[in-house]
Scaffold this motif. Sequence first.
Motif, PDB file in Angstrom:
ATOM      1  N   SER A  10      -2.175   7.763   3.062  1.00 22.33           N
ATOM      2  CA  SER A  10      -3.158   7.229   3.536  1.00 22.33           C
ATOM      3  C   SER A  10      -1.896   6.130   3.446  1.00 22.33           C
ATOM      4  O   SER A  10      -1.031   6.131   3.050  1.00 22.33           O
ATOM      5  CB  SER A  10      -4.566   6.420   2.418  1.00 22.33           C
ATOM      6  OG  SER A  10      -3.422   5.822   1.361  1.00 22.33           O
ATOM      7  N   ARG A  11      -2.174   4.965   4.043  1.00 22.66           N
ATOM      8  CA  ARG A  11      -1.527   3.614   4.246  1.00 22.66           C
ATOM      9  C   ARG A  11      -0.297   3.148   3.058  1.00 22.66           C
ATOM     10  O   ARG A  11       0.314   3.283   2.962  1.00 22.66           O
ATOM     11  CB  ARG A  11      -1.396   2.656   5.313  1.00 22.66           C
ATOM     12  CG  ARG A  11      -0.435   1.830   5.590  1.00 22.66           C
ATOM     13  CD  ARG A  11      -0.857   1.180   6.307  1.00 22.66           C
ATOM     14  NE  ARG A  11       0.097   0.139   7.266  1.00 22.66           N
ATOM     15  CZ  ARG A  11       0.081  -1.139   7.343  1.00 22.66           C
ATOM     16  NH1 ARG A  11      -0.762  -2.395   6.961  1.00 22.66           N
ATOM     17  NH2 ARG A  11       1.542  -1.834   7.470  1.00 22.66           N
ATOM     18  N   LEU A  34       3.028   2.670  -1.788  1.00 19.29           N
ATOM     19  CA  LEU A  34       3.145   2.845  -3.079  1.00 19.29           C
ATOM     20  C   LEU A  34       4.856   4.584  -3.390  1.00 19.29           C
ATOM     21  O   LEU A  34       4.974   3.847  -4.147  1.00 19.29           O
ATOM     22  CB  LEU A  34       2.348   3.711  -3.994  1.00 19.29           C
ATOM     23  CG  LEU A  34       1.052   2.624  -4.101  1.00 19.29           C
ATOM     24  CD1 LEU A  34      -0.195   3.360  -4.914  1.00 19.29           C
ATOM     25  CD2 LEU A  34       1.090   1.566  -5.033  1.00 19.29           C
ATOM     26  N   VAL A  35       4.718   4.999  -2.549  1.00 18.16           N
ATOM     27  CA  VAL A  35       5.374   5.868  -2.942  1.00 18.16           C
ATOM     28  C   VAL A  35       6.413   5.147  -1.923  1.00 18.16           C
ATOM     29  O   VAL A  35       7.708   5.282  -2.540  1.00 18.16           O
ATOM     30  CB  VAL A  35       5.112   7.379  -1.479  1.00 18.16           C
ATOM     31  CG1 VAL A  35       6.403   7.862  -1.947  1.00 18.16           C
ATOM     32  CG2 VAL A  35       3.826   7.992  -2.700  1.00 18.16           C
ATOM     33  N   ALA A  36       6.739   4.517  -0.695  1.00 17.78           N
ATOM     34  CA  ALA A  36       8.221   3.455  -0.648  1.00 17.78           C
ATOM     35  C   ALA A  36       9.042   2.931  -1.682  1.00 17.78           C
ATOM     36  O   ALA A  36       9.526   2.952  -2.079  1.00 17.78           O
ATOM     37  CB  ALA A  36       7.711   3.738   0.663  1.00 17.78           C
TER      38      ALA A  36
END
Length: 147
Positions: A2-3, A8-10
């Motif tokens: 999901s966007r 969050l990962v970035a």
Amino acid sequence: MSRTKSILVALALVTGLLMAPLAISPVSVAFAGDSDPLFINLTSDDGHRINMALTFGGKQHERGHKLTVFMNDKAVLAASKANSEKFSGQQAAIAGLLEAGATVIVCPMCMKHYGVNKEDLLEGLKLGAPDITGAALFEDNSRTLTW
């Protein structure tokens, strides 16, 4: 993915990259002990700056910190009896520090540069030399300030 998860990962990756230098070279904070020595490097012939250095150092000396004041560059002018009219208050403060057990060292190379004669130095001042100045500067747990 999901966007929101992608964002969050970035953010986690960017945060990790930004924090990596701290993990590689940890930051240490120095705390002064109750009696750590204080070495004041005094370079100015400005009366207010000299007063600030001597007053701060004197207060720390009263609190139990061994005090050394290293008068170098233009500060050597305040160490000379020939300049007693201009530096009368500062010279009284120096005398008080010496009486209280502080050490005041004067740079001989700076004295030569500014035309201050050894005979003109206030009573109780020490001429600097690598062993005298270095012993105070590099004393274990010594803290240093400059004015």
